[in-house]
Design an enzyme around this catalytic site. Structure first.
Site, short mmCIF file in Angstrom:
data_model
loop_
_atom_site.label_atom_id
_atom_site.label_comp_id
_atom_site.label_asym_id
_atom_site.label_seq_id
_atom_site.Cartn_x
_atom_site.Cartn_y
_atom_site.Cartn_z
N SER A 145 0.83 -1.20 0.00
CA SER A 145 0.00 0.00 0.00
C SER A 145 0.86 1.24 0.00
O SER A 145 1.91 1.28 0.65
CB SER A 145 -0.93 0.01 1.22
OG SER A 145 -0.20 0.08 2.41
N SER A 146 0.43 2.25 -0.74
CA SER A 146 1.13 3.54 -0.81
C SER A 146 2.56 3.32 -1.29
O SER A 146 2.77 2.86 -2.41
CB SER A 146 1.05 4.25 0.55
OG SER A 146 1.40 5.60 0.44
N SER A 147 3.56 3.61 -0.47
CA SER A 147 4.95 3.35 -0.89
C SER A 147 5.13 1.90 -1.32
O SER A 147 5.81 1.60 -2.30
CB SER A 147 5.90 3.69 0.26
OG SER A 147 7.23 3.32 -0.06
N MET B 247 3.60 1.48 -4.71
CA MET B 247 4.53 2.00 -5.73
C MET B 247 5.61 0.96 -6.03
O MET B 247 5.95 0.72 -7.19
CB MET B 247 5.17 3.29 -5.22
CG MET B 247 4.18 4.42 -4.97
SD MET B 247 4.96 5.84 -4.14
CE MET B 247 3.51 6.85 -3.79
N PHE C 59 -1.87 -1.12 -4.12
CA PHE C 59 -2.88 -0.27 -3.51
C PHE C 59 -2.33 1.14 -3.39
O PHE C 59 -1.27 1.36 -2.82
CB PHE C 59 -3.25 -0.81 -2.12
CG PHE C 59 -3.94 -2.14 -2.14
CD1 PHE C 59 -5.31 -2.22 -1.99
CD2 PHE C 59 -3.21 -3.31 -2.32
CE1 PHE C 59 -5.95 -3.46 -2.00
CE2 PHE C 59 -3.84 -4.54 -2.34
CZ PHE C 59 -5.21 -4.62 -2.18
#
Length: 279
Positions: free
Chosen positions: A130-132, A135, A154
């Site tokens: 998720s997030s970082s 990515m 995500f």
């Protein structure tokens, strides 16, 4: 009915301190369920900025699912800073090249360790976060398409969205500033250039994003869709759309044989922290 309790001998989260080449100076935790097949699958589960492997273990359901389905979970911890807490390096030149160094090489070392130590199946390696961590999921699928079978990102961004470390903090990032717009061809070229000459199968991709995300703009979901559909040679028009549950809009992009290669979930009204896995 007897309540189900975890037996005293149940598996636990274990830190591995020597797992191989570690240019990203990352920490590795692994969860190996007691009951598993001879060649278990591996899920690499990656936290958001400021998080940690143990925190993601505690705040997500992967370990419980591992107990149920018999797969191994690797929880990497990022230690690099780009003005925004410890985040996975998706900005440096080294991280954008296959075998270039930094966090991606460290993560591959963790996967190799699991394969050598626990007999994990090299044909069933998956990435999520998720997030970082989302990515980095897109990032790893771009750099190492031969390692991963599939990934679910995500609240992430497309591969090669960040120009450098200075572009990473959300306050002054071109990538996450809300105006990032490249063509599908440009996004696809970035992935193809990450591993020049690669012509083998690509990992299937699932992407999730909340429509009210103000930290990582929802518009980047479309950019990510454009990237992966271009890599797969698919149309920008989904082959099917549906609403699997209230406020979830799903778009699927299948190839000529009907295999869904890219799947995108828009979660209506959800902000950055309210989509999918926590960490």
């Amino acid at each position: 009915m007897v309540p189900t309790i975890r037996p005293a001998y149940a598996a636990s989260l274990v830190e591995v301190t020597s797992f191989g080449d570690n240019p990203g100076r990352m920490r590795m935790h692994v969860y190996v369920p007691d009951t598993r097949p001879a060649r278990p699958a591996v899920v690499v589960a990656m936290h958001g900025c400021g998080g940690s492997g143990p925190g993601f273990y505690s705040g997500s359901e992967f370990a419980a699912q591992a107990d149920r389905y018999g797969f191994i979970v690797i929880y990497p911890t990022a230690t690099q800073q780009a003005g925004f807490g410890n985040c996975f390096d998706v900005w440096s030149d080294a991280a954008k090249r296959r075998g270039g160094g930094s966090d991606p090489v460290s993560i591959i070392s963790m996967i190799r360790y699991a394969q050598q130590q626990y007999g994990a199946d090299p044909d069933r390696v998956y990435a999520t976060g998720s997030s970082s961590g989302g990515m980095m999921t897109n990032h790893m699928l771009a750099l190492y398409p031969d390692v991963f079978k599939a990934g679910a990102a995500f609240m992430g961004v497309p591969f090669n969205c960040f120009a450098n470390a200075a572009d990473y903090p959300p306050t002054n990032s071109q990538c996450t500033g809300g105006a990032m717009n490249r063509t599908p061809q440009q996004w696809g070229d970035a992935v193809r250039q990450a591993y020049p000459g690669y012509s083998g199968p690509r990992p299937r991709v699932q992407v999730w994003h909340g429509t009210n995300d103000t930290l990582v703009p929802y518009s980047l979901l479309q950019e990510t869709i454009e990237q992966w559909t271009n890599v797969f040679g698919l149309s920008q028009t989904p082959t099917s759309t549906d609403t699997p549950q209230a406020n979830w809009n799903r778009r699927r992009y299948a190839d000529a044989s009907g295999t869904v290669q890219v799947e995108a979930y828009s979660i209506q009204g959800a902000g950055h922290e309210h989509v999918g896995v926590q960490g």
